[in-house]
Design a protein around this motif. Sequence first.
Motif: not given
Length: 733
Positions: A91, A113, A123, A138-139, A156, A158
């Motif tokens: 992330d 971040s 994440t 994350g990404i 992203a 989370t």
Amino acid sequence: MTARLLTLLAAVLSPAAAQTNVLTYHNDNARTGQYLNEILLAPSNVKTGLFGKRFFLLADGAVYAQPLYVSRVNVAGKGFHNVVIVATAHDSVYAFDAFTGSGIVTQPLWKVSFIDPAHGVTTVPAADVGCGVIPELGISGTPVIDASSGTIYLIAETKESGSRYVFRLHALDVTSGAERPGSPVEIQPPGFVPLTHKQRGALLLANGLIYSSWSGHCDLGSYHGWVLAHNAGTLKLAAVFNNTPNGNGGSFWNGGAGPAADADGNIYLVSANGDFDADSHGSNYGESVIKLSQQLAITDFFAPFNTTNLNLLDLDLGSSGALLLPDQSGSPAHRQLLFTSGKEGRLYLLDRQNLGGAQVGSDSGAVASLDFSNHATFGSAAYFNGSVYIAPENSAMLAFPVAGAVLASLPVAQTPDTAGDHGATPSISANGDQNGIVWIVSVEDAGKLRAYDARDLTRIYDSNAQPADALYNYAEFVAPTIADGKVYVGTFYGVAVYGQTGAAQAVINAVTNAASYATDALSPGSLITLFGTDLAPVTARARATPLPLSIADVSVTVNGLAAPLLYLSPLQINAQVPFAVSPGPTKIVVRVNGTLSAPLDISVRQAAPGIFTDLDGQAAALNRDNSRNSPQNPAAVGSVVSLYFTGQGPLAVPVDDGAPAPIGPVIHAMLEASATVGGVPAEIQFAGLAPGCAGLAQMNLKVPPLPAGIYPVIVKMGGVASNAARLSVRSGS
């Protein structure tokens, strides 16, 4: 216009638009994988000993997203840079300078971040979703960049307090990483369950919208193939498409490939295992090629005749994305084509104007359905010079010609080696239609980068041929990025950067005013000429404005600031002194293929005018009718002549380095301007930047009363005199 000025302006005013950026997955919205502005890398010089790993951009997590490349970014507080954007599964998003890497300790220009472990924001562990394909979520999907607004769009994921799972769409300023107003927004359309979904496909920017495609985790639980469209300006949700609203499955994972878009804004996707009943007027489209309107209404589809069997055997059609072929590959009956393939190994060529619908018994509605092999494909195919390139798993990479809407039944070329599990996504570099190279990253030996001559798929480079070139570790389904003489490869720990190696050290012998060739006439914003040896590996020029900060992996810095380039050759470079360079002693350095020259000490003045001339010393000047001033075409006494020079000094309105001056309103020089013709003072009507040009100044002066003849003309800026040039004058008005 005079010869010396024409040489410089050819670089500035060319109508060709150079492709210097890689702003989206596989280079364009058609997902062709082509980078056609590569003037340095060629089959003749991409080989062990001449090409290899130059440096490594260390990141905090795996890089599944394709690295993106943006030229001429004015990074907050750090000046202009060519930038590589790297997004990680941890992330984070990084902006790295594309040229100044060294070892594995390169510092980013900025980093952001999206996690905050101290406050319970992390994440998503793979254990939470029950699928270990990506250990840390994350990404994962490749971001997309809008160059016009300087905005990076990404999604992203989370995990937050209370085991809350969240996807957010972020819009970041490319110059700093700061969130744009209204960013981020949480993604939560009705019926969407974040925990059971993954955003693996690349984002698409089209029609003023950000399109994202979604999948499940290892076909577990209840999930759907979603497509969402968010307004690129406001980030508000604009449209939603659910691939299986009355069923389950139908992922859009595509080995990391994203939706494709045509010139009319239609969106194309390929779905994976899932329920299908569109053949009986249902609304479920698993195992299908789908065409959507800009607002995500389904307008056409193709479902293979063996959809049921594909589902039963886990042979996802949607293991790869859609590749939109250029119109020249079509025919009068099938002008616009789409190529795709999946886990079954069958190759499909479809008519984008009539995809074919649900097939029964055979794929007769397809332009071609070629059951060539049983090797699965993942990610995306590539297109170059009339051929489609695919790299199936545990198979040779293959090139299939497509012409007249006919897909060849046999490959015209194949590699002597194979890609391992999951195959590879080919990317193409070329200089127009010449010097084509096909690049792949595959899993063998912890991952390796290979390059092949696009003509016959002869292997020309393997990163495992010498230990220093090895990748640190393979990241699944990565697509290599090629830009300005370098190749960027996402890995499990960051980005490996490859390029030409072993360059001779450039030697700068002299730096002069580009117009007068005086060594003491350099000023901020002025055009300069560097003379020396080994200054560049090729001869090339800028193809458009704003001027690039590098050409063919060559760059110049003045006092550490990147100088925009107009022209380069082994013996000469034309560049612009950055406006932020302060008058006084400074140093200039040339970087060639990562090797720095010794710095040369130069002196920069507040103003240093130099008049452009031809080889006979005739001034670069236009008469009042915009015709070139010459002995055969003199200017009338009392008429106004436009004289072209460089080194005017400070400006009333700031202009970016390398950027053309606006056509209007004009930008004036701040210092006092004067001129003489034959020693007689001339009335100055304007002194400032030449509209539409970078680094070029213009002075409009009234020809003083003089007998017919050829006279020396000298300009002064802030009392500093230029070289003398010749101006032709005739009597009369």
